[in-house]
Design a protein around this motif. Structure first.
Motif, PDB file in Angstrom:
ATOM      1  N   THR A 156      -2.027   7.539  12.218  1.00 34.37           N
ATOM      2  CA  THR A 156      -3.101   7.687  10.958  1.00 34.37           C
ATOM      3  C   THR A 156      -2.627   8.964  10.195  1.00 34.37           C
ATOM      4  N   ALA A 193       1.042   8.872   2.099  1.00 34.42           N
ATOM      5  CA  ALA A 193       0.468   8.590   1.040  1.00 34.42           C
ATOM      6  C   ALA A 193       0.337   9.810   0.042  1.00 34.42           C
ATOM      7  N   THR A 232       0.799  -1.189  -0.212  1.00 31.20           N
ATOM      8  CA  THR A 232      -0.119  -0.124   0.092  1.00 31.20           C
ATOM      9  C   THR A 232       0.987   1.429  -0.003  1.00 31.20           C
ATOM     10  N   ASP A 233       0.770   1.859  -1.199  1.00 30.77           N
ATOM     11  CA  ASP A 233       1.827   3.079  -1.274  1.00 30.77           C
ATOM     12  C   ASP A 233       1.030   4.453  -1.634  1.00 30.77           C
ATOM     13  N   SER A 234      -0.115   4.345  -1.622  1.00 28.49           N
ATOM     14  CA  SER A 234      -1.019   5.543  -1.743  1.00 28.49           C
ATOM     15  C   SER A 234      -2.293   5.496  -0.904  1.00 28.49           C
ATOM     16  N   ARG A 235      -3.325   6.472  -1.174  1.00 24.23           N
ATOM     17  CA  ARG A 235      -4.480   6.636  -0.517  1.00 24.23           C
ATOM     18  C   ARG A 235      -5.460   5.488  -1.013  1.00 24.23           C
ATOM     19  N   LEU A 259       4.929   6.727   1.359  1.00 24.00           N
ATOM     20  CA  LEU A 259       4.096   5.678   2.118  1.00 24.00           C
ATOM     21  C   LEU A 259       4.977   4.404   1.463  1.00 24.00           C
ATOM     22  N   ALA A 305       0.517   8.422   8.066  1.00 27.60           N
ATOM     23  CA  ALA A 305       0.503   7.498   7.177  1.00 27.60           C
ATOM     24  C   ALA A 305      -0.523   8.201   5.935  1.00 27.60           C
ATOM     25  N   ARG A 306      -1.270   8.883   6.229  1.00 26.40           N
ATOM     26  CA  ARG A 306      -2.083   9.686   5.236  1.00 26.40           C
ATOM     27  C   ARG A 306      -1.216  10.746   4.657  1.00 26.40           C
ATOM     28  N   LEU A 325      -5.769   2.631   1.652  1.00 29.90           N
ATOM     29  CA  LEU A 325      -4.835   2.882   2.805  1.00 29.90           C
ATOM     30  C   LEU A 325      -5.765   2.724   4.238  1.00 29.90           C
ATOM     31  N   GLU A 326      -6.963   3.371   4.249  1.00 29.81           N
ATOM     32  CA  GLU A 326      -7.591   3.077   5.375  1.00 29.81           C
ATOM     33  C   GLU A 326      -7.970   1.648   5.897  1.00 29.81           C
TER      34      GLU A 326
END
Length: 375
Positions: free
Chosen positions: A248, A255, A208-211, A260, A251-252, A214-215
């Motif tokens: 959180t 991203a 997972t490298d983007s939005r 990320l 991470a956002r 991600l959640e």
């Protein structure tokens, strides 16, 4: 007679002036300038970025008003920033960098001329700010902030105190096979454990490298990290709203910024090891790992790290930084170490001398006496 040619000296740049910005809003308004200066300087780290410190302030210093110093030239262009929180107790004023155990590493945001920026920032602190002690935790001893600030303060007759902190393991990648320097026994054990894990189901690595996704990845990470001993002891991220908010937001921001690198080792689609990782300026950093203790016999954390190491080498990264303290599982990878320290700068007056003596002379002496008494 031969003409004498005298080389022209380069003009000495004018000293930078320092502007104070106060409060969270004042700090937030500096985001673009802050990150630009950082990108031009010698210590462009994710932990020194504006987004990281902004997330830290929101999580761990809510309601407090930071003091930000900006070193600017005559055209108003920023060349460096320093940020502090003010603490006053028993008549003593301490200016402390916004740092705790979750900060990983700290540096001032210094531009292309770090010595010039530090000279201006230090000059303002020395001559125009009220404090008895400056406290800067978790500085790399190799970094510019530690070297330049301690040198300037010592030159001006201020007392220094240095407390050694963690020695952080890291791996330097030189473009070759990163496993070639490891012990053959360790590599053979990893291969055997991977075969054992494959017997339990399909083994894969999820990225997972983007939005996008991600959640859901964050939710899986928080659940996995809380499933083991951290959850039982009450120290898991998910059990502390401040920690959950901080990681959180990090991470956002990562991203959105393109740095990320969340990684998951899955068996049958279920995550059994995860990294909340970052890949920034050619360095893979690991602020937080997690693994399923039910699969401990297969060393899922080590297997995931092996995949991340190979991926980082293939991507041309120069380094993999474990972050945090030295630990046995990190030692298996035969790392080098980066020493960190807390830097204290004291005013040379009576209060500063008393504080310096109490913290760096009397307290260590008392500990040594107690150690001797217990023998």
């Amino acid at each position: 007679m031969a003409a004498v040619v005298q080389a022209a000296r380069a003009p000495t740049p004018a000293p930078l002036s320092v502007v104070e910005h106060r409060g969270v809003r004042g700090f937030q308004a500096l985001r673009d300038e802050w990150n630009r200066a950082l990108a031009e300087g010698p210590a462009d780290l994710p932990f020194a970025r504006h987004e990281w410190i902004d997330a830290w302030l929101a999580a761990f210093a809510a309601g407090r008003e930071p003091l930000v110093l900006a070193a600017r030239d005559g055209a108003g262009r920023a060349h460096g920033f320093a940020i502090f929180l003010e603490d006053r107790q028993h008549g003593v004023c301490a200016l402390t960098a916004p740092v705790n155990d979750h900060s990983c590493r700290y540096e001032w945001a210094l531009g292309a001329e770090p010595a010039r920026a530090v000279e201006a920032l230090w000059g303002h602190l020395r001559d125009r700010s009220t404090w008895d002690v400056l406290q800067l935790p978790e500085l790399s001893r190799e970094g510019p902030t530690f070297a330049l600030l301690s040198g300037a303060a010592r030159r001006d007759g201020h007392l220094l105190g240095v407390w050694d902190s963690v020695n952080t393991p890291y791996l330097s990648l030189d473009g070759g096979d990163p496993e070639r320097r490891l012990s053959s026994k360790f590599v053979a054990n990893l291969r055997r454990r991977l075969r054992r894990l494959c017997e339990q189901g399909d083994v894969a690595v999820r990225r997972t490298d983007s939005r996008d996704g991600l959640e859901a990845a964050l939710e899986r990470f928080l659940l996995l990290e809380a499933s083991g001993w951290k959850g039982k002891r009450g120290t898991a991220i998910a059990l502390d709203p401040r920690l959950a908010s901080f990681y959180t937001r990090i991470a956002r921001a990562a991203a959105d910024g393109g740095w990320l690198a969340m990684r998951e080792l899955t068996v049958g689609g279920k995550p059994i090891a995860m990294h909340l990782g970052l890949r920034y300026r050619g360095v893979y950093s690991l602020p937080k790992p997690a693994y399923d203790e039910a699969h401990a016999a297969c060393s899922p954390g080590q297997l995931l790290f092996r995949e991340v190491l190979a991926e980082s080498a293939a991507a041309g990264c120069s380094e993999v930084d474990f972050l945090g303290p030295d630990m046995p599982w990190k030692r298996d990878w035969e790392p080098r170490f980066r020493q960190h320290a807390w830097l204290y700068v004291y005013r040379p007056g009576l209060t500063g001398r008393a504080l310096h003596a109490a913290k760096h002379r009397l307290r260590p002496f008392a500990k040594e006496v107690l150690r001797w008494w217990r023998r």
